[in-house]
Design a protein around this motif. Structure first.
Motif, PDB file in Angstrom:
ATOM      1  N   ILE A  89       0.949  -1.137   0.151  1.00  0.00           N
ATOM      2  CA  ILE A  89      -0.002  -0.122  -0.063  1.00  0.00           C
ATOM      3  C   ILE A  89       0.832   1.071   0.107  1.00  0.00           C
ATOM      4  O   ILE A  89       0.470   2.220  -0.823  1.00  0.00           O
ATOM      5  CB  ILE A  89      -1.016  -0.008   1.056  1.00  0.00           C
ATOM      6  CG1 ILE A  89      -1.973  -1.062   1.115  1.00  0.00           C
ATOM      7  CG2 ILE A  89      -1.525   1.229   1.380  1.00  0.00           C
ATOM      8  CD1 ILE A  89      -2.940  -1.244   2.245  1.00  0.00           C
ATOM      9  N   ALA A  90       1.922   1.198   0.652  1.00  0.00           N
ATOM     10  CA  ALA A  90       2.749   2.478   0.821  1.00  0.00           C
ATOM     11  C   ALA A  90       3.574   2.582  -0.456  1.00  0.00           C
ATOM     12  O   ALA A  90       3.703   3.665  -1.010  1.00  0.00           O
ATOM     13  CB  ALA A  90       3.853   2.283   2.002  1.00  0.00           C
ATOM     14  N   TRP A  91       3.744   1.390  -1.031  1.00  0.00           N
ATOM     15  CA  TRP A  91       4.819   1.540  -2.410  1.00  0.00           C
ATOM     16  C   TRP A  91       3.768   2.012  -3.357  1.00  0.00           C
ATOM     17  O   TRP A  91       4.226   2.849  -4.192  1.00  0.00           O
ATOM     18  CB  TRP A  91       5.062   0.177  -2.660  1.00  0.00           C
ATOM     19  CG  TRP A  91       5.933  -0.082  -3.886  1.00  0.00           C
ATOM     20  CD1 TRP A  91       7.166   0.684  -4.264  1.00  0.00           C
ATOM     21  CD2 TRP A  91       5.787  -0.812  -4.945  1.00  0.00           C
ATOM     22  NE1 TRP A  91       7.406   0.472  -5.610  1.00  0.00           N
ATOM     23  CE2 TRP A  91       6.636  -0.528  -5.910  1.00  0.00           C
ATOM     24  CE3 TRP A  91       4.542  -1.785  -5.537  1.00  0.00           C
ATOM     25  CZ2 TRP A  91       6.731  -1.166  -7.171  1.00  0.00           C
ATOM     26  CZ3 TRP A  91       4.742  -2.520  -6.617  1.00  0.00           C
ATOM     27  CH2 TRP A  91       5.808  -2.093  -7.553  1.00  0.00           C
ATOM     28  N   ASN A  92       2.724   1.621  -3.406  1.00  0.00           N
ATOM     29  CA  ASN A  92       1.467   2.073  -4.554  1.00  0.00           C
ATOM     30  C   ASN A  92       1.335   3.818  -4.179  1.00  0.00           C
ATOM     31  O   ASN A  92       1.172   4.383  -5.054  1.00  0.00           O
ATOM     32  CB  ASN A  92       0.175   1.406  -4.408  1.00  0.00           C
ATOM     33  CG  ASN A  92      -0.629   1.794  -5.186  1.00  0.00           C
ATOM     34  OD1 ASN A  92      -0.805   1.221  -6.258  1.00  0.00           O
ATOM     35  ND2 ASN A  92      -1.788   2.639  -4.942  1.00  0.00           N
ATOM     36  N   GLY A  93       1.148   3.803  -2.789  1.00  0.00           N
ATOM     37  CA  GLY A  93       1.042   5.256  -2.486  1.00  0.00           C
ATOM     38  C   GLY A  93       2.111   6.296  -3.086  1.00  0.00           C
ATOM     39  O   GLY A  93       1.770   7.089  -3.822  1.00  0.00           O
ATOM     40  N   TYR A  94       3.643   5.910  -2.956  1.00  0.00           N
ATOM     41  CA  TYR A  94       4.702   6.535  -3.437  1.00  0.00           C
ATOM     42  C   TYR A  94       4.655   6.484  -5.243  1.00  0.00           C
ATOM     43  O   TYR A  94       4.992   7.692  -5.599  1.00  0.00           O
ATOM     44  CB  TYR A  94       5.695   5.800  -2.977  1.00  0.00           C
ATOM     45  CG  TYR A  94       7.188   6.690  -3.428  1.00  0.00           C
ATOM     46  CD1 TYR A  94       7.441   7.764  -2.871  1.00  0.00           C
ATOM     47  CD2 TYR A  94       7.801   6.125  -4.741  1.00  0.00           C
ATOM     48  CE1 TYR A  94       8.534   8.404  -3.200  1.00  0.00           C
ATOM     49  CE2 TYR A  94       8.903   7.078  -5.043  1.00  0.00           C
ATOM     50  CZ  TYR A  94       9.203   8.088  -4.318  1.00  0.00           C
ATOM     51  OH  TYR A  94      10.595   8.933  -4.718  1.00  0.00           O
ATOM     52  N   LEU A  95       4.171   5.277  -5.730  1.00  0.00           N
ATOM     53  CA  LEU A  95       4.077   5.428  -6.903  1.00  0.00           C
ATOM     54  C   LEU A  95       3.231   6.340  -7.609  1.00  0.00           C
ATOM     55  O   LEU A  95       3.139   6.999  -9.033  1.00  0.00           O
ATOM     56  CB  LEU A  95       3.826   3.870  -7.789  1.00  0.00           C
ATOM     57  CG  LEU A  95       4.704   3.195  -7.694  1.00  0.00           C
ATOM     58  CD1 LEU A  95       4.340   1.669  -8.181  1.00  0.00           C
ATOM     59  CD2 LEU A  95       6.055   3.343  -8.197  1.00  0.00           C
ATOM     60  N   GLY A 148      -2.609   4.743 -12.661  1.00  0.00           N
ATOM     61  CA  GLY A 148      -3.554   3.644 -12.187  1.00  0.00           C
ATOM     62  C   GLY A 148      -3.368   3.733 -10.481  1.00  0.00           C
ATOM     63  O   GLY A 148      -4.221   3.287  -9.681  1.00  0.00           O
ATOM     64  N   ALA A 149      -2.062   3.973  -9.883  1.00  0.00           N
ATOM     65  CA  ALA A 149      -1.831   4.045  -8.651  1.00  0.00           C
ATOM     66  C   ALA A 149      -2.529   5.036  -8.065  1.00  0.00           C
ATOM     67  O   ALA A 149      -3.010   4.870  -6.722  1.00  0.00           O
ATOM     68  CB  ALA A 149      -0.308   4.250  -8.227  1.00  0.00           C
ATOM     69  N   ALA A 150      -2.658   6.236  -8.581  1.00  0.00           N
ATOM     70  CA  ALA A 150      -3.342   7.255  -7.926  1.00  0.00           C
ATOM     71  C   ALA A 150      -5.147   6.916  -7.883  1.00  0.00           C
ATOM     72  O   ALA A 150      -5.483   7.253  -6.738  1.00  0.00           O
ATOM     73  CB  ALA A 150      -3.365   8.489  -8.972  1.00  0.00           C
ATOM     74  N   SER A 151      -5.477   6.460  -8.819  1.00  0.00           N
ATOM     75  CA  SER A 151      -6.920   5.890  -8.626  1.00  0.00           C
ATOM     76  C   SER A 151      -7.167   5.014  -7.603  1.00  0.00           C
ATOM     77  O   SER A 151      -7.803   4.773  -7.023  1.00  0.00           O
ATOM     78  CB  SER A 151      -7.271   5.436 -10.060  1.00  0.00           C
ATOM     79  OG  SER A 151      -6.777   4.268 -10.323  1.00  0.00           O
ATOM     80  N   ALA A 152      -5.948   4.114  -7.579  1.00  0.00           N
ATOM     81  CA  ALA A 152      -6.103   2.953  -6.387  1.00  0.00           C
ATOM     82  C   ALA A 152      -6.099   3.649  -5.020  1.00  0.00           C
ATOM     83  O   ALA A 152      -6.845   3.236  -4.124  1.00  0.00           O
ATOM     84  CB  ALA A 152      -4.985   2.031  -6.600  1.00  0.00           C
ATOM     85  N   MET A 153      -5.306   4.434  -4.908  1.00  0.00           N
ATOM     86  CA  MET A 153      -5.564   5.460  -3.729  1.00  0.00           C
ATOM     87  C   MET A 153      -6.621   6.094  -3.341  1.00  0.00           C
ATOM     88  O   MET A 153      -6.960   6.212  -2.182  1.00  0.00           O
ATOM     89  CB  MET A 153      -4.072   6.409  -3.626  1.00  0.00           C
ATOM     90  CG  MET A 153      -2.485   5.843  -3.811  1.00  0.00           C
ATOM     91  SD  MET A 153      -2.400   4.589  -2.603  1.00  0.00           S
ATOM     92  CE  MET A 153      -2.515   5.526  -1.018  1.00  0.00           C
ATOM     93  N   THR A 162      -3.722  14.895 -13.290  1.00  0.00           N
ATOM     94  CA  THR A 162      -4.379  14.103 -14.707  1.00  0.00           C
ATOM     95  C   THR A 162      -5.705  13.046 -14.477  1.00  0.00           C
ATOM     96  O   THR A 162      -6.513  13.132 -15.329  1.00  0.00           O
ATOM     97  CB  THR A 162      -2.945  13.283 -15.099  1.00  0.00           C
ATOM     98  OG1 THR A 162      -1.959  14.166 -15.167  1.00  0.00           O
ATOM     99  CG2 THR A 162      -3.574  12.523 -16.479  1.00  0.00           C
ATOM    100  N   LEU A 163      -5.633  12.561 -13.210  1.00  0.00           N
ATOM    101  CA  LEU A 163      -6.907  11.685 -13.109  1.00  0.00           C
ATOM    102  C   LEU A 163      -8.099  12.441 -12.857  1.00  0.00           C
ATOM    103  O   LEU A 163      -9.160  12.383 -13.250  1.00  0.00           O
ATOM    104  CB  LEU A 163      -6.613  11.165 -11.493  1.00  0.00           C
ATOM    105  CG  LEU A 163      -7.737  10.254 -11.077  1.00  0.00           C
ATOM    106  CD1 LEU A 163      -7.773   8.880 -11.707  1.00  0.00           C
ATOM    107  CD2 LEU A 163      -7.429   9.680  -9.601  1.00  0.00           C
TER     108      LEU A 163
END
Length: 297
Positions: free
Chosen positions: A35-41, A268-273, A62-63
């Motif tokens: 989760i933290a890695w995805n947040g950084y991405l 994609g990471a931004a939308s997941a967050m 962009t999102l």
């Protein structure tokens, strides 16, 4: 010199921690770590491969400018309201009817619960066959002579999200029924009898007395259904594939499309967050209220 009691005390204190340590570490790394890695991405310009150069809020900007994202958000609102509200209404109604000790209750309960035993992929595939205009319900009605009958929601961009609602209700209403039926069976029958002596009708007893007493069941069910609605992916992919076009996209399918098929990992990471923030906005206040009640209790 150590004593047997000292060894026993040490083992009793540390053995449970040692047993739980591997699962705790795996959860820490593979759940919260990713989760933290995805947040950084989500704060990088990552595309096909991760790029760890900090880029600020560019992916979120962009999102929010992406039309497809807002279609997915709007669809999530429609799906969540109809899915949660419909499943609650159908489940509570079925639970109340079964609570009347009807004949064949066990068979009826099993029949309603059976869809929950299926995966959302199976549910989506089955409903895709049934709602396909050239294969399912519409063709059946035409074969029976009702040639003017049309039901093309599956291929209609304005109605496709409602086919997801139908399939979701079919799958989850029995689960809601089981939760509420368990709650109803825990209510003392003397309460109902006392209210009936006072002249209250059965619908009024359930609406004014029984259901308010099941508030914990209501909140738990709402949490579960909200979680299912937000992370819905397999049902949409199996039923509509997000189409026609992207008219039935949900945030989960948007995230998958951006990150894994279009090579826009950062987006994609931004939308997941954003999905994680939505889940947190629902779960955290509930957990806070429960912890406060436990503390004051």
């Amino acid at each position: 010199m150590s004593t047997p009691n000292a060894h026993y005390g040490f083992a009793e204190r540390w053995l449970p921690r040692l047993v739980l340590a591997p699962s705790f570490l795996l959860t820490l790394v593979f759940l919260y770590g990713f989760i933290a890695w995805n947040g950084y991405l989500s704060f990088t310009n990552s595309r096909l491969l991760p790029n760890y150069e900090w880029a600020g809020l560019v992916q979120y900007a962009t999102l929010f400018e992406n039309e497809r994202w807002w279609v997915a958000v709007r669809n999530l609102g429609v799906f969540a309201v109809l899915f949660i509200g419909g499943a609650m209404a159908i489940g509570i109604t079925l639970a109340i009817l079964l609570d009347q000790k009807v004949r064949g209750e066990g068979a009826i309960r099993t029949l309603y619960l059976y869809p929950m035993a299926l995966s959302f992929v199976v549910t989506g595939t089955a409903w895709k066959w049934m709602l396909n205009p050239g294969l399912g319900l519409e063709k059946l009605m035409h074969d029976w002579g009702f040639t003017s009958f049309t039901f093309d929601w599956l291929v209609n961009s304005d109605m496709s999200i409602y086919t997801v609602v139908i399939a979701g209700l079919w799958q989850s209403s029995g689960f809601v029924m089981a939760l509420f039926l368990a709650g109803l069976r825990g209510v003392d029958d003397s309460i109902i009898k006392a209210a009936q002596i006072d002249g209250a009708t059965l619908p009024r007893i359930y609406w004014k007395i029984i259901l308010p007493a099941l508030r914990p069941v209501v909140f738990s069910t709402l949490m579960i259904l909200s979680h299912i609605a937000i992370k819905s992916f397999d049902l949409v992919m199996a039923l509509t594939g997000g189409g026609p076009g992207f008219s039935s996209d949900l945030p989960a399918t948007f995230m998958y499309s951006m990150a894994f098929t279009r090579g826009q990992t950062g987006l994609g990471a931004a939308s997941a967050m954003m999905m994680l923030a939505t889940v947190a906005a629902i779960v955290v206040p509930y957990l806070y209220s429960e912890l406060r009640k436990d503390h004051h209790g």
